[in-house]
Design a protein around this motif. Structure first.
Motif, PDB file in Angstrom:
ATOM      1  N   GLN A 246      82.011   0.089   6.950  1.00 26.72           N
ATOM      2  CA  GLN A 246      80.568   0.357   7.334  1.00 26.72           C
ATOM      3  C   GLN A 246      80.248  -0.469   8.343  1.00 26.72           C
ATOM      4  O   GLN A 246      80.473  -1.590   8.412  1.00 26.72           O
ATOM      5  CB  GLN A 246      79.766   0.118   6.042  1.00 26.72           C
ATOM      6  N   GLY A 247      79.438   0.003   9.259  1.00 29.88           N
ATOM      7  CA  GLY A 247      78.858  -1.019  10.214  1.00 29.88           C
ATOM      8  C   GLY A 247      78.649  -0.266  11.895  1.00 29.88           C
ATOM      9  O   GLY A 247      78.887   0.719  11.864  1.00 29.88           O
ATOM     10  N   GLY A 248      78.043  -0.902  12.438  1.00 28.79           N
ATOM     11  CA  GLY A 248      77.629  -0.523  13.652  1.00 28.79           C
ATOM     12  C   GLY A 248      76.086   0.314  13.697  1.00 28.79           C
ATOM     13  O   GLY A 248      75.786   0.797  12.526  1.00 28.79           O
ATOM     14  N   GLU A 249      75.822   0.403  15.004  1.00 38.56           N
ATOM     15  CA  GLU A 249      74.586   1.369  15.007  1.00 38.56           C
ATOM     16  C   GLU A 249      75.078   3.081  14.977  1.00 38.56           C
ATOM     17  O   GLU A 249      76.222   3.210  15.211  1.00 38.56           O
ATOM     18  CB  GLU A 249      73.890   1.121  16.388  1.00 38.56           C
ATOM     19  N   ARG A 250      74.339   3.811  14.696  1.00 36.78           N
ATOM     20  CA  ARG A 250      74.232   5.159  14.563  1.00 36.78           C
ATOM     21  C   ARG A 250      74.823   5.706  16.021  1.00 36.78           C
ATOM     22  O   ARG A 250      74.323   5.196  17.094  1.00 36.78           O
ATOM     23  CB  ARG A 250      72.912   6.073  14.244  1.00 36.78           C
ATOM     24  N   PRO A 251      76.054   6.362  15.987  1.00 35.34           N
ATOM     25  CA  PRO A 251      76.598   6.572  17.476  1.00 35.34           C
ATOM     26  C   PRO A 251      76.074   7.770  18.025  1.00 35.34           C
ATOM     27  O   PRO A 251      76.352   8.052  19.237  1.00 35.34           O
ATOM     28  CB  PRO A 251      78.035   7.067  17.043  1.00 35.34           C
ATOM     29  N   TRP A 252      74.788   8.362  17.618  1.00 35.15           N
ATOM     30  CA  TRP A 252      74.180   9.529  18.076  1.00 35.15           C
ATOM     31  C   TRP A 252      72.667   9.386  17.695  1.00 35.15           C
ATOM     32  O   TRP A 252      72.419   8.927  16.729  1.00 35.15           O
ATOM     33  CB  TRP A 252      74.744  10.905  17.800  1.00 35.15           C
ATOM     34  N   THR A 253      71.892  10.020  18.557  1.00 33.24           N
ATOM     35  CA  THR A 253      70.478  10.016  18.336  1.00 33.24           C
ATOM     36  C   THR A 253      70.091  10.886  17.257  1.00 33.24           C
ATOM     37  O   THR A 253      68.956  10.981  16.776  1.00 33.24           O
ATOM     38  CB  THR A 253      69.682  10.187  19.649  1.00 33.24           C
TER      39      THR A 253
ATOM     40  N   LEU B   7      74.101   5.549   6.941  1.00 36.70           N
ATOM     41  CA  LEU B   7      75.014   4.949   7.233  1.00 36.70           C
ATOM     42  C   LEU B   7      76.094   5.206   8.209  1.00 36.70           C
ATOM     43  O   LEU B   7      76.212   6.231   8.431  1.00 36.70           O
ATOM     44  CB  LEU B   7      75.556   4.137   6.062  1.00 36.70           C
ATOM     45  N   THR B   8      76.535   4.377   9.040  1.00 36.51           N
ATOM     46  CA  THR B   8      77.589   4.635   9.705  1.00 36.51           C
ATOM     47  C   THR B   8      78.984   3.955   9.271  1.00 36.51           C
ATOM     48  O   THR B   8      78.828   2.867   8.951  1.00 36.51           O
ATOM     49  CB  THR B   8      77.451   4.143  11.362  1.00 36.51           C
ATOM     50  N   TYR B   9      80.050   4.872   8.961  1.00 34.82           N
ATOM     51  CA  TYR B   9      81.244   4.283   8.919  1.00 34.82           C
ATOM     52  C   TYR B   9      82.338   4.490  10.099  1.00 34.82           C
ATOM     53  O   TYR B   9      82.164   5.501  10.907  1.00 34.82           O
ATOM     54  CB  TYR B   9      81.766   4.914   7.528  1.00 34.82           C
ATOM     55  N   ARG B  10      83.010   3.395  10.326  1.00 33.71           N
ATOM     56  CA  ARG B  10      83.977   3.809  11.498  1.00 33.71           C
ATOM     57  C   ARG B  10      85.323   3.275  10.916  1.00 33.71           C
ATOM     58  O   ARG B  10      85.816   2.421  10.053  1.00 33.71           O
ATOM     59  CB  ARG B  10      83.716   2.593  12.567  1.00 33.71           C
ATOM     60  N   ARG B  11      86.512   4.136  11.620  1.00 37.20           N
ATOM     61  CA  ARG B  11      87.765   3.905  11.584  1.00 37.20           C
ATOM     62  C   ARG B  11      88.508   3.999  12.831  1.00 37.20           C
ATOM     63  O   ARG B  11      88.725   4.876  13.515  1.00 37.20           O
ATOM     64  CB  ARG B  11      88.704   4.706  10.676  1.00 37.20           C
ATOM     65  N   GLY B  12      88.722   2.723  13.390  1.00 34.77           N
ATOM     66  CA  GLY B  12      88.981   2.750  14.736  1.00 34.77           C
ATOM     67  C   GLY B  12      88.004   3.113  15.749  1.00 34.77           C
ATOM     68  O   GLY B  12      86.734   2.780  15.809  1.00 34.77           O
ATOM     69  N   ASP B  13      88.193   4.053  16.438  1.00 37.30           N
ATOM     70  CA  ASP B  13      87.141   4.584  17.513  1.00 37.30           C
ATOM     71  C   ASP B  13      86.391   5.573  16.967  1.00 37.30           C
ATOM     72  O   ASP B  13      85.486   6.281  17.628  1.00 37.30           O
ATOM     73  CB  ASP B  13      87.894   5.041  18.916  1.00 37.30           C
TER      74      ASP B  13
END
Length: 189
Positions: free
Chosen positions: A46-53, A67-73
């Motif tokens: 979990q982390g970072g800002e929402r990648p889209w509006t 929430l935003t979840y990331r795995r690599g890019d």
């Protein structure tokens, strides 16, 4: 890549909801929402800002998460509106809860380009979801389902039936809308 990412996203969301529902031990207990989401799920962090509006439009709910979840890019978003005590204009099944706000997306640069259904295999068994292709500054795959009490459905009539049964037999009125989104790559578009 988008379909595989979608399957992963659905599995993550199911785990989150299952964990939250397991906290509702007694029907009259204080609800600990399925919106208390873990920081790490497998390789997803979990982390970072929402990648889209884009984000879904929900009626105001007692509890929720975006929430935003990331795995690599790779990124995916999980949005949950959890209505603990459903009532008029604060309910899961309502035409104002929309994937794209406004009729046909006129109030926004986003629009639903395609709708359908999908089925994902989860640890809890098959999960049917509504599937959308959302277009705007980015192309997104979006999946939605309703969780009424401890049951999942995409059918609004079935959801209302579950609500009535839970209200009459369990004195329980909670429900949630779950929306998971992932980017579409050029191959998926």
């Amino acid at each position: 890549r988008g379909v595989a990412l979608g399957a992963t996203a659905i599995v993550i969301a199911m785990l989150l909801l299952r964990a939250g529902s397991n906290h509702i031990a007694a029907h009259q207990s204080v609800v600990r929402a399925p919106t208390q989401l873990p920081a790490v799920i497998g390789e997803w962090v979990q982390g970072g800002e929402r990648p889209w509006t884009w984000s879904p439009h929900f009626l105001p709910a007692e509890l929720g998460a975006a929430l935003t979840y990331r795995r690599g890019d790779l990124a995916l978003t999980v949005d949950v509106a959890h209505f603990v005590r459903q009532r008029q204009d604060a309910e899961v099944i309502n035409s104002q809860n929309q994937i794209v706000y406004g009729r046909y997306g006129r109030e926004t640069e986003w629009r639903v380009a395609n709708e359908g259904r999908a089925r994902f295999d989860t640890r809890d068994g098959p999960l049917g979801v509504d599937s959308f292709r959302v277009r705007g500054p980015q192309a997104l795959a979006v999946w939605r389902w309703y969780r009424i009490g401890a049951r999942n459905t995409t059918n609004t009539y079935v959801a209302k039936l579950y609500q009535a049964l839970d209200r009459l037999t369990l004195d329980r009125t909670d429900g949630a809308i779950v929306v998971v989104a992932a980017p579409l790559d050029a191959h998926d578009q």
